[in-house]
Design a protein around this motif. Structure first.
Motif, PDB file in Angstrom:
ATOM      1  N   ASP A   1      -3.491  -0.364   1.403  1.00 55.55           N
ATOM      2  CA  ASP A   1      -4.792  -1.040   1.323  1.00 55.55           C
ATOM      3  C   ASP A   1      -5.942  -0.040   1.331  1.00 55.55           C
TER       4      ASP A   1
ATOM      5  N   CYS B   1      -5.165   2.151  -4.218  1.00 56.39           N
ATOM      6  CA  CYS B   1      -5.528   1.457  -2.988  1.00 56.39           C
ATOM      7  C   CYS B   1      -6.744   0.568  -3.233  1.00 56.39           C
ATOM      8  N   LYS B   2      -7.129  -0.222  -2.231  1.00 57.67           N
ATOM      9  CA  LYS B   2      -8.282  -1.117  -2.345  1.00 57.67           C
ATOM     10  C   LYS B   2      -9.594  -0.440  -1.973  1.00 57.67           C
TER      11      LYS B   2
ATOM     12  N   PHE C   1      -7.313  -5.262   6.293  1.00 56.55           N
ATOM     13  CA  PHE C   1      -6.295  -4.433   5.664  1.00 56.55           C
ATOM     14  C   PHE C   1      -5.045  -4.364   6.540  1.00 56.55           C
TER      15      PHE C   1
ATOM     16  N   SER D   1      -2.390  -1.959   5.629  1.00 54.80           N
ATOM     17  CA  SER D   1      -1.853  -0.595   5.599  1.00 54.80           C
ATOM     18  C   SER D   1      -2.951   0.424   5.334  1.00 54.80           C
TER      19      SER D   1
END
Length: 185
Positions: free
Chosen positions: A27, A80-81, A116, A118
């Motif tokens: 994340d 990832c975010k 999140f 991770s």
């Protein structure tokens, strides 16, 4: 990417991986940043190089970020975010251990606030900021274990340390494989 080890802490997991943090499909990744969020060297430069200039542009808008705190940007082209820019201490500025602890905890809190699950972090401050690698490993692993134990209801369930070089990895292995609880005081 190579998984070195994984262990369960409360309702979460700590992972130790060897590789390039810019390729982690989690994340959020943590960037070892400077206070001005100018990503010109080390992990920071790699993140902008692979993620795109939008990361630097967003960082410029965030502006000055004090040591021990974080700023969060989108991830651009990274898998990832988000990127959590943690400002770690430079050796010689004083109270470095406490400042690094704050950078780690604030990174984890920022991830939790966004829901999140991770997060992957490098060895914050142990490169060009010259923070001793053994103390860095002890603080990052210890604070992450503490966070998982003290926040069982947090969305954060996977905290990983993504280490690029073998020398630093050895210090993280030592901390990771300790059977007794890490001392973080």
């Amino acid at each position: 990417m190579e998984l070195i080890s994984e262990k369960t802490i409360g309702t979460g997991k700590l992972r130790l991986v060897k590789g390039d943090i810019t390729g982690r499909a989690v994340d959020a990744i943590v960037n070892a940043a400077n206070s001005h969020l100018q990503h010109g060297g080390g992990v920071a430069a790699a993140i902008v190089r692979k993620g795109g200039s939008s990361i630097q542009e967003e960082s410029d808008k965030a502006g000055f970020t004090p040591v021990g705190t974080v700023a969060v940007t989108q991830a651009g082209k990274l898998p990832c975010k988000a990127v959590i820019h943690a400002v770690g201490p430079q050796m010689g500025e004083g109270d470095e251990d406490e400042k690094l602890k704050n950078a780690v905890v604030n990174s984890l809190k920022a991830a939790a606030q966004r829901g999140f699950i991770s997060i992957s972090m490098p060895a914050i401050s142990s490169g060009i900021f010259c923070f001793p690698k053994d103390r860095c490993a002890r603080i990052l692993v210890g604070q992450s274990e503490r966070f998982l134990k003290e926040n069982p209801g947090s969305s954060v369930k996977i905290i990983e340390f993504c280490i690029y070089d073998d020398a630093t990895l050895e210090y993280f292995k030592r901390e990771f494989y300790k059977e007794s609880e890490n001392s973080c005081s």
